[in-house]
Design an enzyme around this catalytic site. Sequence first.
Site, PDB file in Angstrom:
ATOM      1  N   HIS A 322      36.050  34.365  37.232  1.00 28.37           N
ATOM      2  CA  HIS A 322      34.725  35.235  37.331  1.00 28.37           C
ATOM      3  C   HIS A 322      34.560  35.240  38.793  1.00 28.37           C
ATOM      4  O   HIS A 322      34.407  34.407  39.646  1.00 28.37           O
ATOM      5  CB  HIS A 322      34.021  35.038  36.521  1.00 28.37           C
ATOM      6  CG  HIS A 322      32.889  36.130  36.192  1.00 28.37           C
ATOM      7  ND1 HIS A 322      31.855  36.318  37.083  1.00 28.37           N
ATOM      8  CD2 HIS A 322      32.931  36.879  35.073  1.00 28.37           C
ATOM      9  CE1 HIS A 322      30.912  37.309  36.499  1.00 28.37           C
ATOM     10  NE2 HIS A 322      31.596  37.708  35.278  1.00 28.37           N
ATOM     11  N   ASP A 379      36.009  37.304  27.913  1.00 24.57           N
ATOM     12  CA  ASP A 379      37.027  37.952  27.223  1.00 24.57           C
ATOM     13  C   ASP A 379      38.045  36.871  26.817  1.00 24.57           C
ATOM     14  O   ASP A 379      39.054  37.199  26.107  1.00 24.57           O
ATOM     15  CB  ASP A 379      37.685  38.811  28.152  1.00 24.57           C
ATOM     16  CG  ASP A 379      36.519  40.033  28.803  1.00 24.57           C
ATOM     17  OD1 ASP A 379      35.945  40.646  27.816  1.00 24.57           O
ATOM     18  OD2 ASP A 379      36.684  40.148  30.058  1.00 24.57           O
TER      19      ASP A 379
HETATM   20  N1  CMC Z   1      44.567  33.669  37.132  1.00 24.90           N
HETATM   21  C1  CMC Z   1      45.204  33.036  38.242  1.00 24.90           C
HETATM   22  N2  CMC Z   1      44.432  32.853  39.440  1.00 24.90           N
HETATM   23  C2  CMC Z   1      43.295  33.381  39.498  1.00 24.90           C
HETATM   24  C3  CMC Z   1      42.732  34.029  38.496  1.00 24.90           C
HETATM   25  C4  CMC Z   1      43.280  34.370  37.101  1.00 24.90           C
HETATM   26  N3  CMC Z   1      42.858  34.570  35.929  1.00 24.90           N
HETATM   27  N4  CMC Z   1      41.362  34.661  38.780  1.00 24.90           N
HETATM   28  C5  CMC Z   1      41.309  34.428  40.099  1.00 24.90           C
HETATM   29  N5  CMC Z   1      42.482  33.831  40.439  1.00 24.90           N
HETATM   30  C6  CMC Z   1      42.857  33.064  41.869  1.00 24.90           C
HETATM   31  C7  CMC Z   1      43.053  34.527  42.912  1.00 24.90           C
HETATM   32  O1  CMC Z   1      44.368  34.632  42.605  1.00 24.90           O
HETATM   33  C8  CMC Z   1      42.503  33.713  43.961  1.00 24.90           C
HETATM   34  O2  CMC Z   1      43.623  32.771  44.413  1.00 24.90           O
HETATM   35  P1  CMC Z   1      43.720  32.598  46.238  1.00 24.90           P
HETATM   36  O3  CMC Z   1      42.374  32.046  46.668  1.00 24.90           O
HETATM   37  O4  CMC Z   1      44.763  31.488  46.209  1.00 24.90           O
HETATM   38  O5  CMC Z   1      43.976  33.827  46.822  1.00 24.90           O
HETATM   39  C9  CMC Z   1      41.412  33.014  43.705  1.00 24.90           C
HETATM   40  O6  CMC Z   1      41.524  32.546  42.246  1.00 24.90           O
HETATM   41  C10 CMC Z   1      39.904  33.939  43.936  1.00 24.90           C
HETATM   42  O7  CMC Z   1      40.288  35.062  42.983  1.00 24.90           O
HETATM   43  P2  CMC Z   1      39.792  36.320  43.410  1.00 24.90           P
HETATM   44  O8  CMC Z   1      40.878  37.469  42.893  1.00 24.90           O
HETATM   45  O9  CMC Z   1      39.443  36.545  44.768  1.00 24.90           O
HETATM   46  O10 CMC Z   1      38.360  36.516  42.772  1.00 24.90           O
HETATM   47  P3  CMC Z   1      37.532  37.645  42.366  1.00 24.90           P
HETATM   48  O11 CMC Z   1      36.418  37.275  42.024  1.00 24.90           O
HETATM   49  O12 CMC Z   1      37.731  38.897  43.304  1.00 24.90           O
HETATM   50  O13 CMC Z   1      38.165  38.305  40.771  1.00 24.90           O
HETATM   51  C11 CMC Z   1      38.290  38.371  38.308  1.00 24.90           C
HETATM   52  C12 CMC Z   1      37.481  37.861  39.751  1.00 24.90           C
HETATM   53  C13 CMC Z   1      37.738  38.295  37.114  1.00 24.90           C
HETATM   54  C14 CMC Z   1      38.676  39.820  38.575  1.00 24.90           C
HETATM   55  C15 CMC Z   1      39.519  37.421  38.211  1.00 24.90           C
HETATM   56  O14 CMC Z   1      39.275  36.071  38.245  1.00 24.90           O
HETATM   57  C16 CMC Z   1      40.762  37.902  37.389  1.00 24.90           C
HETATM   58  O15 CMC Z   1      41.545  38.659  37.738  1.00 24.90           O
HETATM   59  N6  CMC Z   1      40.685  37.299  36.187  1.00 24.90           N
HETATM   60  C17 CMC Z   1      41.547  37.675  34.960  1.00 24.90           C
HETATM   61  C18 CMC Z   1      41.046  39.017  34.665  1.00 24.90           C
HETATM   62  C19 CMC Z   1      39.752  38.503  33.663  1.00 24.90           C
HETATM   63  O16 CMC Z   1      39.916  37.877  32.824  1.00 24.90           O
HETATM   64  N7  CMC Z   1      38.728  39.603  33.745  1.00 24.90           N
HETATM   65  C20 CMC Z   1      37.210  39.469  33.109  1.00 24.90           C
HETATM   66  C21 CMC Z   1      36.383  39.064  33.833  1.00 24.90           C
HETATM   67  S1  CMC Z   1      34.802  38.651  33.087  1.00 24.90           S
HETATM   68  C22 CMC Z   1      34.370  40.148  32.263  1.00 24.90           C
HETATM   69  C23 CMC Z   1      34.305  41.549  32.624  1.00 24.90           C
HETATM   70  O17 CMC Z   1      33.820  41.628  33.730  1.00 24.90           O
HETATM   71  O18 CMC Z   1      34.664  42.346  32.156  1.00 24.90           O
END
Ligand code: CMC
Length: 443
Positions: A322, A379
């Site tokens: 998140h 989710d």
């Molecule tokens: N699985 C594997 N690695 C992950 C995940 C994941 N679900 N989420 C984040 N990471 C890693 C990412 O690759 C990055 O690694 P590094 O530092 O080595 O590059 C690090 O963690 C930080 O991630 P980020 O993409 O910079 O984080 P963000 O804040 O931009 O993204 C997110 C947040 C929710 C989009 C992401 O965690 C994600 O894609 N999760 C899976 C999709 C998901 O469950 N979404 C629902 C979010 S909650 C409800 C809603 O908003 O609808």
Amino acid sequence: MLQTQPTRNQAEPPSQDLPDAELTVAGETLRLPVVVGSENEHAVDISQLRAQTGYITLDDGFANTGACRSAVTYIDGDQGILRYRGIPIEQLAAQSNFVETAWLLIYGELPTPVQIRRFRNLLIETEMLHEGMRNLLDGFPPKAHPMATLSAMINASSCYHPDIMEMEDESTFDLAAARLMSKVRTIAAACYKASIGQPINYPNPALSYTENFLHLMFSIPNRPFACDPDIRLALNLILILHADHEQNCSTSTVRMVASSGANLFASCAAGVCALWGPLHGGANVAAIQMLERIQHEKIDLKDYVAMVKDKSSGMRLMGFGHRVYKSYDPRAQILRAAAEKVLAITKRKDPTLDLARRLEEVALSDPYFKDRNLYPNVDFYSGMIMRAMGIPVNMFTVIFAIGRMPGWIAHWKEVRESDSRISRPRQVYTGSNQRDYIPMENR
Ligand code: CMC
């Protein structure tokens, strides 16, 4: 411009006098005011930065940018705290219902008996669809994705209620807010009925908001419908937990559209589109599909976790991670416990619940997830509950949208009541420098 009384919870200007922040740009030191929120959050006000230095800030994904002042929802992502208008989500989940929570979000206070009765009556008065809307629904292919249909139908609703274009006073807003909340439920169920080739049901004014949704979804003309009270409570819980989440992607979209002066329905239709994506609300579908795949293909959980850690796989552990929570999402905490109860009540065995728990255990003991503070989000467990309630997978994100509607309405109202400017970010241009047009014959 909508002019109503500001709610008592409106963010107060900072009470403490904090020293300005200092920023040195191109050798010149600039003093920037520090803004303090009601939970002692600090922000540096850079609104004069460009005027004074010619520089702008660059912040990919707005991860570090406060786009507004808001008094609707508070999140402390480090401690896993979520409060609507100051009230902890755990208390609302245990004691409130969706309609009351919606009122709290939209108007800023818990409603009195008179206020909630009036609101419920408005929801009943506005629950029917115009026949023109039913004809419009017939124009979509039966297999259309319900999020596409929902967004289009919400937007089209504004054509049937032109009064919402000129929302000048409080009573027009009250009616529009109730109309949107009520109709989105009728539209969502109608999309489902159309997709399975069954006749669309009419709402029943004798039923509560959640019972009515279950009736609209599952009643069929030749059989009596009995609403299971436990299923109604589970739906209520899901809707409350999704009702708002401060400046997430879809809410920021609604606020941005609202800032241009667009009407409530158009702004919330845009919110539905933003919610649809798999990184946002669409993650509830992606998470259950991921669990099903692991189950059907009998993938070893450690192998799956290894795959999502490998950036070249392009995969993520869906329902994990998140932007704001760097600890367990409190909504996931509540849903994890609720999933077991709902499955027991419905006497359903869902092997994906056990699988999800084991997957969570494997991920949370892995340094990759620990170092990045990645925990289950809302989710991860919600799909199992919705499936136990009989909700088909392609409707999961639609349920999220019904739940999020009061939050979007509250944020739309906040934008319209504020004197903020149109949302219009800047950019750092990285394209070609000036060059000449080349006529076709010379290319
Ligand atoms: N699985 C594997 N690695 C992950 C995940 C994941 N679900 N989420 C984040 N990471 C890693 C990412 O690759 C990055 O690694 P590094 O530092 O080595 O590059 C690090 O963690 C930080 O991630 P980020 O993409 O910079 O984080 P963000 O804040 O931009 O993204 C997110 C947040 C929710 C989009 C992401 O965690 C994600 O894609 N999760 C899976 C999709 C998901 O469950 N979404 C629902 C979010 S909650 C409800 C809603 O908003 O609808």
